[in-house]
Design a protein around this motif. Structure first.
Motif, PDB file in Angstrom:
ATOM      1  N   PRO A 164      34.925 -15.527 -17.684  1.00 57.25           N
ATOM      2  CA  PRO A 164      35.122 -16.842 -18.312  1.00 57.25           C
ATOM      3  C   PRO A 164      36.439 -16.961 -19.074  1.00 57.25           C
ATOM      4  N   HIS A 176      31.132 -25.159  -6.730  1.00 62.65           N
ATOM      5  CA  HIS A 176      30.800 -24.267  -7.844  1.00 62.65           C
ATOM      6  C   HIS A 176      30.883 -22.832  -7.350  1.00 62.65           C
ATOM      7  N   VAL A 189      27.486 -14.063 -13.683  1.00 60.44           N
ATOM      8  CA  VAL A 189      26.116 -13.562 -13.757  1.00 60.44           C
ATOM      9  C   VAL A 189      26.114 -12.048 -13.579  1.00 60.44           C
ATOM     10  N   THR A 205      30.397 -19.695 -12.926  1.00 59.78           N
ATOM     11  CA  THR A 205      29.349 -19.105 -13.739  1.00 59.78           C
ATOM     12  C   THR A 205      29.319 -17.611 -13.487  1.00 59.78           C
ATOM     13  N   THR A 227      29.640 -18.856  -8.235  1.00 63.51           N
ATOM     14  CA  THR A 227      28.886 -17.855  -8.977  1.00 63.51           C
ATOM     15  C   THR A 227      29.631 -16.539  -8.856  1.00 63.51           C
ATOM     16  N   GLU A 241      37.162 -23.260 -16.033  1.00 58.69           N
ATOM     17  CA  GLU A 241      36.015 -22.637 -16.685  1.00 58.69           C
ATOM     18  C   GLU A 241      34.699 -23.352 -16.413  1.00 58.69           C
TER      19      GLU A 241
END
Length: 216
Positions: free
Chosen positions: A117, A102, A132, A130, A104, A126
């Motif tokens: 995104p 994953h 942030v 993530t 970030t 997608e």
């Protein structure tokens, strides 16, 4: 500050989906000309003095780091990765494509948080990225990727100290940078060097020698 109208519409209207020159496996929504988009961004947000739209371009250090990750997937495969100051999400997308568990992708620009995104979806990753809007300097992470972040003195010092401390704790840290003013060269070793095609409007050159660095 948050986009005042429709950021997704704004991004799609003022950019085009194109392959990244030095990492053509990846496509990004990019702008043709920085100053014009900068003005349009200020008009959209009804504000002045905003930072440049870093999210709308494939910068030299990001292209180098993305290329390195795609060619060396073992650097991120199976790991939880932070792409610091992600901008367009280029490096985050490269990490996801290379098998990161994953990613970030952090950025303080509100448009970047929408561009990331959109670009991730355009590359089919997608669900693994993530975005942030948190300042992650000083936090812990298993692996950190950072490109084109050493262009201001105070920011460069803060990021350099943070990444250096992570390295000392055994974390994986990779930096993509063409040798910007506040890159802490004396603390780094270049692990790869690329000749990266860039936009003259951004870099005052058509080819920029860019390196991937790790801490010594």
């Amino acid at each position: 500050m948050t986009p005042s109208r429709d950021p997704i519409r704004f991004i799609r209207e003022h950019t085009a989906l194109r392959p990244v020159p030095h990492a053509p496996e990846i496509v990004l929504h990019v702008a043709d000309e920085a100053t014009a988009l900068w003005q349009k961004t200020e008009d959209e947000l009804e504000a002045i003095g905003l930072p440049p739209p870093f999210w709308a371009f494939a910068w030299a250090g990001g292209q180098a780091l993305a290329r390195y990750i795609l060619d060396h997937p073992e650097t991120v495969a199976g790991r939880h990765v932070v792409d610091f100051a992600s901008g367009s999400g280029l490096v985050a997308i490269a990490a996801a494509k290379a098998g990161a568990a994953h990613v970030t992708a952090s950025d303080l620009d509100p448009f970047a948080l929408h561009a990331i995104p959109i670009n991730a979806a355009a590359n089919g990753v997608e669900g693994r990225i993530t975005a942030v809007g948190t300042d992650l300097i000083g936090t812990d992470a298993e692996s950190v990727l950072a490109a084109d972040v050493f262009y201001e003195r105070d920011l460069g010092a803060a990021v350099g100290n943070w990444l250096g401390a992570l390295h000392e704790r055994g974390r994986t840290v990779l930096i993509g940078d063409p040798g910007r003013s506040y890159l802490p060269r004396e603390r780094l070793i270049a692990v790869a060097t690329y000749e990266v095609p860039v936009t003259r409007d951004l870099e005052d050159a058509e080819i920029k020698t860019s390196c991937v660095w790790r801490f010594a």
